[in-house]
Design an enzyme around this catalytic site. Structure first.
Site, PDB file in Angstrom:
ATOM      1  N   GLU A  38       0.843  -1.199   0.000  1.00 29.07           N
ATOM      2  CA  GLU A  38       0.000   0.000   0.000  1.00 29.07           C
ATOM      3  C   GLU A  38       0.867   1.234   0.000  1.00 29.07           C
ATOM      4  O   GLU A  38       1.859   1.306   0.730  1.00 29.07           O
ATOM      5  CB  GLU A  38      -0.891   0.058   1.250  1.00 29.07           C
ATOM      6  CG  GLU A  38      -2.095  -0.816   1.277  1.00 29.07           C
ATOM      7  CD  GLU A  38      -2.933  -0.572   2.536  1.00 29.07           C
ATOM      8  OE1 GLU A  38      -3.065   0.602   2.938  1.00 29.07           O
ATOM      9  OE2 GLU A  38      -3.424  -1.551   3.110  1.00 29.07           O
ATOM     10  N   GLU A  43     -13.882   5.877  -1.610  1.00 30.93           N
ATOM     11  CA  GLU A  43     -14.866   5.035  -0.919  1.00 30.93           C
ATOM     12  C   GLU A  43     -15.642   5.892   0.072  1.00 30.93           C
ATOM     13  O   GLU A  43     -15.102   6.313   1.094  1.00 30.93           O
ATOM     14  CB  GLU A  43     -14.151   3.874  -0.220  1.00 30.93           C
ATOM     15  CG  GLU A  43     -13.406   2.966  -1.197  1.00 30.93           C
ATOM     16  CD  GLU A  43     -12.515   1.960  -0.501  1.00 30.93           C
ATOM     17  OE1 GLU A  43     -13.064   1.060   0.176  1.00 30.93           O
ATOM     18  OE2 GLU A  43     -11.279   2.080  -0.613  1.00 30.93           O
ATOM     19  N   LYS A  82     -16.036   5.014   4.165  1.00 31.96           N
ATOM     20  CA  LYS A  82     -14.901   4.766   5.055  1.00 31.96           C
ATOM     21  C   LYS A  82     -14.975   5.715   6.245  1.00 31.96           C
ATOM     22  O   LYS A  82     -15.256   6.903   6.091  1.00 31.96           O
ATOM     23  CB  LYS A  82     -13.575   4.967   4.320  1.00 31.96           C
ATOM     24  CG  LYS A  82     -13.262   3.877   3.315  1.00 31.96           C
ATOM     25  CD  LYS A  82     -11.790   3.834   2.986  1.00 31.96           C
ATOM     26  CE  LYS A  82     -10.985   3.325   4.157  1.00 31.96           C
ATOM     27  NZ  LYS A  82      -9.557   3.160   3.848  1.00 31.96           N
ATOM     28  N   GLU A  95      -9.520   9.898   4.267  1.00 34.07           N
ATOM     29  CA  GLU A  95      -9.678   8.451   4.165  1.00 34.07           C
ATOM     30  C   GLU A  95     -10.645   8.061   3.042  1.00 34.07           C
ATOM     31  O   GLU A  95     -10.562   6.971   2.502  1.00 34.07           O
ATOM     32  CB  GLU A  95     -10.172   7.881   5.494  1.00 34.07           C
ATOM     33  CG  GLU A  95      -9.148   7.901   6.607  1.00 34.07           C
ATOM     34  CD  GLU A  95      -7.969   6.994   6.304  1.00 34.07           C
ATOM     35  OE1 GLU A  95      -8.187   5.885   5.773  1.00 34.07           O
ATOM     36  OE2 GLU A  95      -6.830   7.394   6.586  1.00 34.07           O
TER      37      GLU A  95
END
Length: 880
Positions: A262, A316, A319, A325
């Site tokens: 990541e 997203e 989240k 985030e």
């Protein structure tokens, strides 16, 4: 599958197709997260990645069957994940076989599954059940795959860089002690045996600072120099990778490949997340992709192409946490790029680099310690250049504080702002100025340091936790890789904490309290209101890159074990490593830390051949004293010979280590107490040092029934009598009592009665309580007599205690085993397992028989008439 044909045209077409794929295939993959309610269908995602992008690999955070089916026959590599909570069960081979049968076999090989990762960032979870079962679970799943006839799927686990104990310079990288040999080394051995990769999650984003932004974003910069290798790093990503490589090399596993599981950058964030912008995200990911695809590797691993997965494929919207985030995605839900990262097949990769935006976040202030003449000169010159200095004249809005420093600071920054804040030349002032990110209208320069909470503060709060049955939470700030060479002096004042301990923060709301204990980037959170605690953690998460580690289990190398009304602090793992370091892990144990026959002196014996080893051992033992007060005297004594250790000193040091080998599972216990008073034991061993005849002081202080503070220390002057040495010891204990009372007062904790100081010297106690005797102590420094002042103000009461019950005796001299064992138990040090089983301490009647009655003017009495129980003694007040 391609078949051999005689037609030259077919061969040519096949060759061109292979060349096309060779030109577009890269080492770049993406993390495909699904915490959203507006994402396209997996089949659409698979088709988009295959036909529109250069992305040829995805990493899932689960084993989603719909996604696995969608990527069948796409030739896109897929990594699937095992949930953190599933790890303990999967240690058993039958469970692992069931997992493989359900999540791999139905899709393989149609879906190109190349890897199974077990959990995610387990080392940061602080969940021992997950951590210690991680490698066994990895092995079990690998065996299950082999038994299923699948031999080309690799096993690994992504790791946060928080597992590094040393990260800079990169060549000095090392894993955290405790994890390195017990967890990381077995994991690397497994990866080597299975020819798999070590996976890491480096995030330069979490270390962003304006002063090193170019270094983080792969832009031109002067770099960061590693003095060990003489390498200048041009970007933080390389430095992070090489720090991990150095740590692996230190363990002997430099041959295990590294995969970046990541990394990424958010394109939007909360107002305080100023670095989360589209331009920064585009710059970071574009340059990262170009670097990875270049195959140049890193300075310590040149000419290597690291398999790298960007976080994340989509924004997203569900989240939790900060706005950033939810904005790490490369694409919006309709497949529109959030920005151009250079991964599209349609030629849109011709990227225009974002231009740096002007900033006004720097301010010009005087350099600390600038002499008054220079400050006045700067002030007069600026005001003569047409700058409006009326605000710093009497009655002006910035006249207060009325100091030369403040006025000069205002004027210099006003001049810098008028010039447009163009460069350092506008903030020069004959080398008496510097640039800072703090607004001088609210800033007064002063030295600040990383917050480090006092050990006694931690124990005081843990005592409250046990007494009130509060929950303990631990959170961690992601700043393990704050590196980069600053070109200017930057002052960052620490937020105001408690006056008694600036690293203790608390919030009062009626009868509820929430407490934070901060040690650099590790934070303990506790309090009386769980809802307030949860809200606080959420608020912190919205502002900082935060990891919620859940229940406190491990803090600063100290293991925290809790069972019912008992909490134990121990350092078993650290002790085992310390013993192994000095090759004493298989030695014979010792009953006590020091022998009563040893009279250690700086003139006895021959010089020890390895002073560095001796100092290293003493340094390790000083850390052990945090949870093992019974060795405080021995460690203090041996620390006095670190400058030039002799052979007998090393033998004595080894005896302390052998004692710890015998009691490796011992720890300091806290049990629920139904009294809440403060009682201190103070003692001194008069003239005990054979070199300079100075005495040794010792004290131990209990809050309720739990030990919260102790000390063993050689006095700074020679005492003419035992009474004087005892009185000096009482002064040290009184100072600590005063401080503890101030801590308790700040967090609104009330003692049940006046603090009590116990001494086994009737003379010293009399000096403290009888002013007539002060005529005999004129040679003693005035500051020592504040004991008497505290007694007069009724801030402390003094009492006599029998030497047989003087617990602080163990902190002033070596003792025989029966006495030492007796006092060790009174210090609340015992086997961890035994402590957890004993939720109720049984009063030893035999010990009571040894108690003595002491009567002193207006002081406490020690008697068998019970009003209060303390460490096997019965203590009552003599009432007026």
């Amino acid at each position: 599958m391609w078949s051999t044909r005689s037609s030259g045209l077919v061969v040519l077409q096949a060759s061109l197709l292979i060349l096309r794929f060779a030109a577009t295939t890269s080492a770049i993959g993406v993390n495909y997260g699904t915490i959203a309610n507006n994402l396209p269908k997996p089949a659409e995602v698979a088709n988009f990645l295959k036909t529109k992008t250069t992305i040829d690999a995805i990493k899932l955070f689960d084993a989603n069957p719909e996604i696995l089916r969608a990527f069948a026959n796409t030739n896109i590599s897929v990594t699937v994940s095992v949930g953190n909570g599933d790890i303990p069960a999967l240690v058993q081979l039958p469970a692992a076989k069931n997992w493989v049968a359900a999540n791999i076999v139905p899709f393989y090989p149609s879906t190109k599954i190349i890897r199974v990762v077990v959990g995610n960032e387990i080392m940061q979870s602080a969940n021992k059940d997950w951590i210690y079962n991680l490698v066994p679970a990895m092995k079990s799943i690998n065996n299950a795959l082999i038994e299923a006839g699948i031999k080309d799927i690799k096993i690994s686990t992504p790791n946060t860089l928080g597992f590094l104990g040393v990260s800079e310079p990169p060549s000095a990288g090392k894993f955290r002690e405790g994890y390195d040999k017990d967890i990381i080394a077995p994991m690397l051995e497994f990866l080597r045996e299975t020819k798999s990769a070590f996976m890491i999650n480096p995030y330069p984003y979490f270390n962003y600072a304006d002063s090193i932004s170019d270094y983080i974003l792969f832009k031109p910069n002067k770099g960061v120099y590693d003095p060990n290798t003489r390498i200048t790093y041009s970007n933080m990503f390389d430095a992070q990778i090489d720090a991990v490589y150095s740590a692996m090399r230190a363990l002997g596993y430099s041959d295990v490949p590294i995969v970046v599981a990541e990394t990424g950058w958010p394109s939007a964030g909360d107002p305080r997340e100023s670095s989360a912008t589209v331009d920064n995200a585009a710059s970071f990911n574009w340059n990262l992709i170009q670097k990875v695809n270049s195959g140049k590797g890193t300075p310590l691993m040149p000419n290597k192409q690291f398999e790298t997965y960007i976080f994340a494929l989509f924004n997203e919207n569900q989240k939790p946490g900060a706005t950033s985030e939810r904005n790490f995605g490369l694409f919006k839900q309709d497949f529109t790029p959030v920005y151009d990262a250079g991964i599209m097949l349609n030629g849109a990769g011709a990227k225009t680099q974002p231009q740096p935006q002007p900033t006004d976040k720097k301010f010009c202030v005087p350099i600390p310690n600038t002499n008054p003449q220079s400050l006045q000169g700067n002030l007069d010159w600026v005001c003569s250049q047409g700058i409006d200095c009326a605000p710093i004249q009497p009655g002006g809005s910035c006249f207060e504080p009325n100091t030369l420093w403040s006025h000069a600071q205002y004027a210099m920054n006003a001049y810098y702002a008028l010039k447009g804040r163009r460069d350092d030349n506008d903030c020069h002032f004959k080398q008496t100025a510097l640039l800072t990110t703090n607004n001088p209208t609210v800033f007064t320069p002063k030295e600040t340091f990383s917050p480090v909470v006092k050990a006694a503060t931690i124990r005081i709060v843990l005592n409250l936790v046990v007494v009130h049955d509060w929950k303990l939470r631990q959170v961690d700030i992601n700043n393990a890789f704050l590196n980069g060479e600053l070109t200017e002096t930057v002052y960052m004042p620490q937020p105001e904490g408690a006056k008694s301990d600036t690293s203790l923060f608390f919030k009062q709301n009626g009868n509820d309290v929430v407490i934070l204990l901060i040690y650099v980037d590790d934070i303990i959170v506790t309090g009386s209101n769980n809802i307030e605690i949860e809200q606080l953690v959420q608020d912190l998460s919205s502002t900082f890159a935060l990891k919620d580690l859940g229940q406190l289990n491990f803090f600063l190398g100290i293991e925290v074990t809790r069972n019912g009304n008992t909490l134990v602090l121990s350092q078993t793992k650290y002790l085992k490593e310390l013993l192994a370091k000095f090759d004493l892990h298989n030695c014979n144990g010792a009953d006590t830390p020091l022998a009563t026959t040893d009279k250690l002196s700086k003139f006895m014996g021959t010089k020890y051949s390895d002073p560095t080893q001796y100092r290293s051992a003493i340094g390790g033992l000083q850390y052990v004293v945090l949870t093992r007060p019974e060795i405080a005297y021995a460690v203090n004594k041996l620390s006095q010979f670190m400058a030039s250790p002799l052979q007998p000193h090393w033998l004595a040091c080894k005896r302390v280590l052998r004692y710890l080998k015998e009691t490796v599972d011992y720890g300091l216990s806290f049990r629920k107490s139904y009294s809440f008073d403060l009682i201190a034991y103070s003692d001194a061993d008069w003239g005990s040092d054979p070199n300079d005849r100075r005495s040794t002081s010792g004290y131990c202080i209990y809050l309720g029934d739990n030990l919260v503070s102790w000390s063993s220390k050689k006095q700074s002057v020679v005492s003419k009598s035992s009474a004087e040495s005892e009185y000096r010891a009482m002064a040290l204990a009184c100072a600590e009592i005063t401080w503890i009372c101030s801590v308790l007062k700040e967090i609104n904790v009330k003692l049940s009665c006046t603090p009590l100081l116990l001494s086994d010297s009737t003379s010293a106690a009399a000096i403290a309580t009888n002013p007539v005797l002060h005529s005999k102590t004129k040679h003693i420094e005035i500051d020592i007599h504040f004991v008497r002042d505290m007694v007069e103000k009724k801030e402390v009461e003094v009492a006599f205690v029998s030497s047989n019950d003087q617990i602080a005796d163990v902190l002033t001299k070596p003792l025989t085993y029966p006495t030492f064992s007796f006092f060790r138990n009174k210090l609340k040090v015992s086997s961890r397992d035994l402590s957890l089983r004993r939720n109720v301490e049984i009063l030893n009647e035999a010990e009571l028989e040894s108690s003595h009655v002491g009567v002193l003017d207006g002081a406490y009495l020690l008697t068998k008439d019970v009003t209060h129980t303390r460490n096997g003694l019965r203590i009552t007040r003599e009432m007026d």
